[in-house]
Scaffold this motif. Sequence first.
Motif, PDB file in Angstrom:
ATOM      1  N   THR A 269       0.825  -1.215   0.000  1.00 22.04           N
ATOM      2  CA  THR A 269       0.000   0.000   0.000  1.00 22.04           C
ATOM      3  C   THR A 269       0.860   1.266   0.000  1.00 22.04           C
ATOM      4  O   THR A 269       2.035   1.227   0.362  1.00 22.04           O
ATOM      5  CB  THR A 269      -0.941   0.045   1.229  1.00 22.04           C
ATOM      6  OG1 THR A 269      -0.145  -0.013   2.404  1.00 22.04           O
ATOM      7  CG2 THR A 269      -1.952  -1.083   1.210  1.00 22.04           C
ATOM      8  N   PHE A 270       0.233   2.354  -0.380  1.00 16.73           N
ATOM      9  CA  PHE A 270       0.840   3.686  -0.303  1.00 16.73           C
ATOM     10  C   PHE A 270      -0.063   4.504   0.609  1.00 16.73           C
ATOM     11  O   PHE A 270      -1.250   4.681   0.313  1.00 16.73           O
ATOM     12  CB  PHE A 270       0.906   4.327  -1.693  1.00 16.73           C
ATOM     13  CG  PHE A 270       1.447   5.726  -1.669  1.00 16.73           C
ATOM     14  CD1 PHE A 270       2.811   5.967  -1.804  1.00 16.73           C
ATOM     15  CD2 PHE A 270       0.594   6.815  -1.489  1.00 16.73           C
ATOM     16  CE1 PHE A 270       3.314   7.269  -1.773  1.00 16.73           C
ATOM     17  CE2 PHE A 270       1.085   8.118  -1.448  1.00 16.73           C
ATOM     18  CZ  PHE A 270       2.450   8.337  -1.589  1.00 16.73           C
ATOM     19  N   THR A 271       0.494   4.987   1.721  1.00 15.39           N
ATOM     20  CA  THR A 271      -0.324   5.726   2.683  1.00 15.39           C
ATOM     21  C   THR A 271      -0.200   7.217   2.422  1.00 15.39           C
ATOM     22  O   THR A 271       0.910   7.753   2.415  1.00 15.39           O
ATOM     23  CB  THR A 271       0.127   5.411   4.122  1.00 15.39           C
ATOM     24  OG1 THR A 271       0.028   3.998   4.304  1.00 15.39           O
ATOM     25  CG2 THR A 271      -0.743   6.122   5.151  1.00 15.39           C
TER      26      THR A 271
ATOM     27  N   ALA B 238      -3.512  18.017 -13.260  1.00 16.52           N
ATOM     28  CA  ALA B 238      -2.786  17.077 -14.118  1.00 16.52           C
ATOM     29  C   ALA B 238      -1.291  17.398 -14.175  1.00 16.52           C
ATOM     30  O   ALA B 238      -0.709  17.468 -15.253  1.00 16.52           O
ATOM     31  CB  ALA B 238      -3.386  17.089 -15.519  1.00 16.52           C
ATOM     32  N   ASN B 239      -0.649  17.600 -13.016  1.00 10.69           N
ATOM     33  CA  ASN B 239       0.811  17.802 -13.083  1.00 10.69           C
ATOM     34  C   ASN B 239       1.490  16.452 -13.337  1.00 10.69           C
ATOM     35  O   ASN B 239       0.885  15.399 -13.093  1.00 10.69           O
ATOM     36  CB  ASN B 239       1.317  18.547 -11.833  1.00 10.69           C
ATOM     37  CG  ASN B 239       1.324  17.687 -10.598  1.00 10.69           C
ATOM     38  OD1 ASN B 239       1.960  16.637 -10.571  1.00 10.69           O
ATOM     39  ND2 ASN B 239       0.612  18.111  -9.554  1.00 10.69           N
ATOM     40  N   PRO B 240       2.738  16.467 -13.837  1.00 14.13           N
ATOM     41  CA  PRO B 240       3.343  15.183 -14.274  1.00 14.13           C
ATOM     42  C   PRO B 240       3.562  14.185 -13.131  1.00 14.13           C
ATOM     43  O   PRO B 240       3.725  12.989 -13.379  1.00 14.13           O
ATOM     44  CB  PRO B 240       4.687  15.606 -14.885  1.00 14.13           C
ATOM     45  CG  PRO B 240       4.940  17.005 -14.450  1.00 14.13           C
ATOM     46  CD  PRO B 240       3.610  17.615 -14.126  1.00 14.13           C
ATOM     47  N   ARG B 241       3.520  14.665 -11.868  1.00 14.62           N
ATOM     48  CA  ARG B 241       3.688  13.756 -10.717  1.00 14.62           C
ATOM     49  C   ARG B 241       2.388  13.051 -10.347  1.00 14.62           C
ATOM     50  O   ARG B 241       2.378  12.191  -9.489  1.00 14.62           O
ATOM     51  CB  ARG B 241       4.240  14.518  -9.501  1.00 14.62           C
ATOM     52  CG  ARG B 241       5.487  15.320  -9.793  1.00 14.62           C
ATOM     53  CD  ARG B 241       5.940  16.150  -8.604  1.00 14.62           C
ATOM     54  NE  ARG B 241       4.902  16.956  -8.014  1.00 14.62           N
ATOM     55  CZ  ARG B 241       4.392  18.076  -8.554  1.00 14.62           C
ATOM     56  NH1 ARG B 241       4.861  18.533  -9.704  1.00 14.62           N
ATOM     57  NH2 ARG B 241       3.424  18.739  -7.956  1.00 14.62           N
ATOM     58  N   ASN B 242       1.300  13.470 -10.995  1.00 14.04           N
ATOM     59  CA  ASN B 242       0.009  12.858 -10.681  1.00 14.04           C
ATOM     60  C   ASN B 242      -0.379  11.765 -11.672  1.00 14.04           C
ATOM     61  O   ASN B 242      -1.548  11.377 -11.776  1.00 14.04           O
ATOM     62  CB  ASN B 242      -1.083  13.923 -10.574  1.00 14.04           C
ATOM     63  CG  ASN B 242      -0.944  14.707  -9.281  1.00 14.04           C
ATOM     64  OD1 ASN B 242      -0.278  14.242  -8.351  1.00 14.04           O
ATOM     65  ND2 ASN B 242      -1.557  15.883  -9.210  1.00 14.04           N
TER      66      ASN B 242
HETATM   67  N1  LIG Z   1      -0.806   4.844  -5.015  1.00  8.15           N
HETATM   68  C1  LIG Z   1       0.461   5.181  -5.129  1.00  8.15           C
HETATM   69  N2  LIG Z   1       1.417   4.262  -5.385  1.00  8.15           N
HETATM   70  C2  LIG Z   1       2.719   4.608  -5.500  1.00  8.15           C
HETATM   71  N3  LIG Z   1       3.185   5.858  -5.378  1.00  8.15           N
HETATM   72  C3  LIG Z   1       2.284   6.828  -5.129  1.00  8.15           C
HETATM   73  C4  LIG Z   1       0.894   6.550  -4.986  1.00  8.15           C
HETATM   74  N4  LIG Z   1       0.249   7.711  -4.740  1.00  8.15           N
HETATM   75  C5  LIG Z   1       1.202   8.671  -4.719  1.00  8.15           C
HETATM   76  N5  LIG Z   1       2.422   8.158  -4.954  1.00  8.15           N
HETATM   77  C6  LIG Z   1       3.723   8.883  -5.032  1.00  8.15           C
HETATM   78  O1  LIG Z   1       3.717   9.972  -4.136  1.00  8.15           O
HETATM   79  C7  LIG Z   1       3.792  11.203  -4.870  1.00  8.15           C
HETATM   80  C8  LIG Z   1       2.915  12.251  -4.189  1.00  8.15           C
HETATM   81  O2  LIG Z   1       1.579  11.785  -4.124  1.00  8.15           O
HETATM   82  P1  LIG Z   1       0.366  12.761  -4.393  1.00  8.15           P
HETATM   83  O3  LIG Z   1       0.490  13.366  -5.733  1.00  8.15           O
HETATM   84  O4  LIG Z   1      -0.888  12.000  -4.103  1.00  8.15           O
HETATM   85  O5  LIG Z   1       0.592  13.863  -3.240  1.00  8.15           O
HETATM   86  P2  LIG Z   1       0.890  15.425  -3.348  1.00  8.15           P
HETATM   87  O6  LIG Z   1       0.782  15.924  -1.975  1.00  8.15           O
HETATM   88  O7  LIG Z   1       0.055  16.042  -4.386  1.00  8.15           O
HETATM   89  O8  LIG Z   1       2.387  15.488  -3.843  1.00  8.15           O
HETATM   90  P3  LIG Z   1       2.957  16.305  -5.117  1.00  8.15           P
HETATM   91  O9  LIG Z   1       2.887  17.731  -4.759  1.00  8.15           O
HETATM   92  O10 LIG Z   1       4.329  15.766  -5.312  1.00  8.15           O
HETATM   93  O11 LIG Z   1       2.049  15.992  -6.295  1.00  8.15           O
HETATM   94  C9  LIG Z   1       3.334  10.838  -6.291  1.00  8.15           C
HETATM   95  O12 LIG Z   1       3.845  11.702  -7.269  1.00  8.15           O
HETATM   96  C10 LIG Z   1       3.888   9.446  -6.426  1.00  8.15           C
HETATM   97  O13 LIG Z   1       5.269   9.494  -6.740  1.00  8.15           O
END
Ligand SMILES: Nc1ncnc2c1ncn2[C@@H]1O[C@H](COP(=O)(O)OP(=O)(O)OP(=O)(O)O)[C@@H](O)[C@H]1O
Length: 259
Positions: A3-5, A142-146
Amino acid sequence: MRTFTKTYADPGAQQQALAHHRWIARVNPDVRIPEVIQVIPSAIDFEHIDGRHGGPDDLATLAALLGHQHTNAYTRELHTARLNAPHTSDGITIAGFADDRRERLHQLLASGAVPGPALTRDAIDGWLERAATMPAAFYKDANPRNFLITGADVTVIDFDSLTLAPFGYDLAKLVVSTAMTTGSLPEGTIRQALDAYNHHPRSRGLPGCPWHEFAAWCEFHHALTAPYLGTNNYRFSWHTVRPAWTTDILRHFDKESAL
Ligand SMILES: Nc1ncnc2c1ncn2[C@@H]1O[C@H](COP(=O)(O)OP(=O)(O)OP(=O)(O)O)[C@@H](O)[C@H]1O
Ligand SMILES: [Mg+2]
């Protein structure tokens, strides 16, 4: 299952993320999202997804995915929504496009926090008014980290933000935030991304997002994302990497609409 918390600042943010996750699952049933495994106080355990973040080479693929998501959401549900009013269905309320955004954009412009803005406060208000009668799609940041990408599979993650938005608005977020991460993008890459996106709404008879609207939404994201420069992997301000045609087209549009 691994899981990812994800932890949330308050219970309201957690409940919203769960509601947004349910809504995306409903309107985009064929799009991969992580399962919710367990809800615990101030956190959610999501299914862990192995994958890398998006980058410039993924823009066309991610753009097509966004076009597909937005067109399906419109066809299934958002055709009944008015863009600048909240949309409620099945116990979930999605914020309208203009309300909080207008105030935030005004604030950012007034504070001088936006380097090289290409839209004035009046121009922003003009675009928000025009948006009121546009078909409704959504913004989900839709940023590239999402996006998590494994081979040909793309999983959409992060359910924190969700508002109504015009077609093309979340694609503009992807383009601006990608350029802010890796630097200026070739014009052909942006063109291909917008074409790949527009293919979906246009194949259902919807107008999609024309160039001048796309250029305006890029400027909205420039203003809204500028405060995060230096964090979240953002190394380049949009005003230093934006293609000249985006500001040219906006100037031309301004002159034409003044006549
Ligand atoms: N279900 C998942 N499985 C694996 N990795 C995940 C998962 N959810 C999130 N992550 C990782 O954690 C990062 C941050 O998660 P998330 O985008 O949900 O949070 P955030 O607070 O918006 O962070 P950011 O500002 O970097 O986008 C993601 O870009 C990804 O690398
Ligand atoms: Mg995120």
